[in-house]
Scaffold this motif. Structure first.
Motif, mmCIF file in Angstrom:
data_model
loop_
_atom_site.group_PDB
_atom_site.id
_atom_site.type_symbol
_atom_site.label_atom_id
_atom_site.label_comp_id
_atom_site.label_asym_id
_atom_site.label_seq_id
_atom_site.Cartn_x
_atom_site.Cartn_y
_atom_site.Cartn_z
ATOM 1 N N ALA B 78 -9.676 -7.453 -20.559
ATOM 2 C CA ALA B 78 -9.698 -8.783 -19.934
ATOM 3 C C ALA B 78 -9.293 -8.732 -18.453
ATOM 4 N N THR B 79 -8.368 -7.842 -18.111
ATOM 5 C CA THR B 79 -7.925 -7.723 -16.709
ATOM 6 C C THR B 79 -9.099 -7.355 -15.815
ATOM 7 N N ILE B 80 -9.879 -6.387 -16.267
ATOM 8 C CA ILE B 80 -11.024 -5.904 -15.491
ATOM 9 C C ILE B 80 -12.030 -7.032 -15.287
ATOM 10 N N LEU B 81 -12.335 -7.736 -16.373
ATOM 11 C CA LEU B 81 -13.339 -8.792 -16.282
ATOM 12 C C LEU B 81 -12.853 -9.973 -15.446
ATOM 13 N N ALA B 82 -11.558 -10.280 -15.546
ATOM 14 C CA ALA B 82 -11.011 -11.388 -14.755
ATOM 15 C C ALA B 82 -11.092 -11.048 -13.269
ATOM 16 N N LEU B 83 -10.780 -9.796 -12.949
ATOM 17 C CA LEU B 83 -10.844 -9.350 -11.557
ATOM 18 C C LEU B 83 -12.285 -9.426 -11.031
ATOM 19 N N ALA B 84 -13.218 -8.941 -11.840
ATOM 20 C CA ALA B 84 -14.627 -8.971 -11.437
ATOM 21 C C ALA B 84 -15.118 -10.411 -11.268
ATOM 22 N N GLU B 85 -14.738 -11.244 -12.202
ATOM 23 C CA GLU B 85 -15.130 -12.664 -12.137
ATOM 24 C C GLU B 85 -14.617 -13.292 -10.842
ATOM 25 N N SER B 86 -13.356 -12.993 -10.510
ATOM 26 C CA SER B 86 -12.761 -13.606 -9.315
ATOM 27 C C SER B 86 -13.412 -13.090 -8.034
ATOM 28 N N LYS B 87 -13.988 -11.901 -8.101
ATOM 29 C CA LYS B 87 -14.643 -11.329 -6.926
ATOM 30 C C LYS B 87 -16.142 -11.606 -6.912
ATOM 31 N N GLY B 88 -16.623 -12.262 -7.949
ATOM 32 C CA GLY B 88 -18.046 -12.571 -8.010
ATOM 33 C C GLY B 88 -18.919 -11.348 -8.248
ATOM 34 N N ILE B 89 -18.366 -10.360 -8.953
ATOM 35 C CA ILE B 89 -19.131 -9.144 -9.239
ATOM 36 C C ILE B 89 -19.603 -9.182 -10.697
ATOM 37 N N VAL B 90 -20.913 -9.056 -10.885
ATOM 38 C CA VAL B 90 -21.472 -9.073 -12.244
ATOM 39 C C VAL B 90 -21.145 -7.750 -12.939
#
Ligand SMILES: Nc1ncnc2c1ncn2[C@@H]1O[C@H](COP(=O)(O)OP(=O)(O)OP(=O)(O)O)[C@@H](O)[C@H]1O
Ligand SMILES: [Mg+2]
Lengths: 142, 117
Positions: B78-90
């Protein structure tokens, strides 16, 4: 031209590898907000991130100070880690003392310091074995 | 190529930033070494990797990479996905292995940058 700057200071924690790079991330966000062009932003981000990761994996953390001026960004990374005995050797592409567990995390190719040099306009390393390392970098804004 | 086309070609599932699937990307790179991505990648918008930790997202963010493709069915936490989501990276996840994933994308016309036609 004024000498005023925006000064950002970070403590770089080595306890938690997941958070490594958060200082660089904050700097990148700030530079983008200031409307600095993406090429310059990326140079600062890469140089600082490499240095931040180095502090985490080689030196048990440290501090990062970033000063954003009208025409340049100054970055100072200071740690009280083991220091670098032979700086010329450390600057060579491919030279790394990183252990295997670091390589499994995707780092330790010995590319960081040369990449920092490549992405900055000035870079100076002051290091004393047993005392620590301070790296000064300057990126001119175009 | 649209990111959604990449997902289709590689049988991949989008794990975050699904609103960006129709964004266009023009080139890709592949590596498990973030050191190499930081040192050699230029303007490639897609990173194909078998590495699955938060530094993959941070590296992508520093390099302005817009899509991370995880091969071999890696499960980011979840940490990885939350970080990606916040950076707008698919973040996409594909069952294919690295070599196959790269081959399929290259075949479909996604180039390696530098010498794109
Ligand atoms: N802050 C530091 N404190 C102590 N030693 C360091 C520090 N930064 C770099 N070094 C030494 O210099 C070497 C080369 O650093 P460099 O960043 O080029 O490569 P790396 O960190 O080993 O791998 P990579 O950067 O490719 O992930 C390191 O392996 C380490 O021995
Ligand atoms: Mg390094």
């Amino acid at each position: 031209m004024s000498d005023e700057c925006i000064r950002l200071e970070f403590k770089v924690d080595s306890e938690n590898f997941a958070s490594a790079g958060s200082a660089s991330e904050a700097v990148k966000t700030q530079l983008k907000l200031l409307g600095i062009n993406s090429h310059d932003v990326r140079r600062v981000a890469i140089a600082m991130y490499e240095g931040e990761i180095n502090m985490v994996i080689h030196a048990k953390g440290g501090t990062a100070v970033v000063e954003i001026y009208q025409n340049r960004v100054d970055i100072t990374l200071a740690d009280r880690g083991p220091g670098i005995a032979d700086i010329d050797l450390a600057m060579k592409e491919g030279y790394s003392t990183a252990p295997d567990n670091i390589r499994e995390l995707g780092f330790g190719a010995g590319m960081g310091l040369p990449n920092m040099k490549k992405n900055t306009d000035e870079m100076r390393i002051v290091s004393n074995p047993g005392v620590g390392t301070t790296i000064y970098m300057k990126v001119n804004l175009t | 190529m649209k990111i959604s086309e990449i997902a289709e070609i590689l049988n991949a599932e989008a794990l975050c930033c699904k609103d960006k699937l129709s964004d266009e990307v023009f080139s890709a790179c592949a590596s498990d070494m973030m050191s190499d991505v930081l040192a050699f990648v230029k303007d490639q918008a897609v990173l194909v990797t078998g590495l699955c930790n938060p530094q993959v997202v941070r590296t992508a963010e520093m390099m302005d990479i817009r899509c991370i493709l995880l091969v071999r069915d890696k499960h980011p936490d979840a940490t990885i996905l939350a970080l990606a989501e916040s950076k707008g990276i698919v973040v996409l996840r594909s069952p294919h292995r690295m070599y196959i994933a790269c081959g399929l994308l290259y075949n479909a016309g996604l180039c390696g940058g530098e010498h794109c036609v």
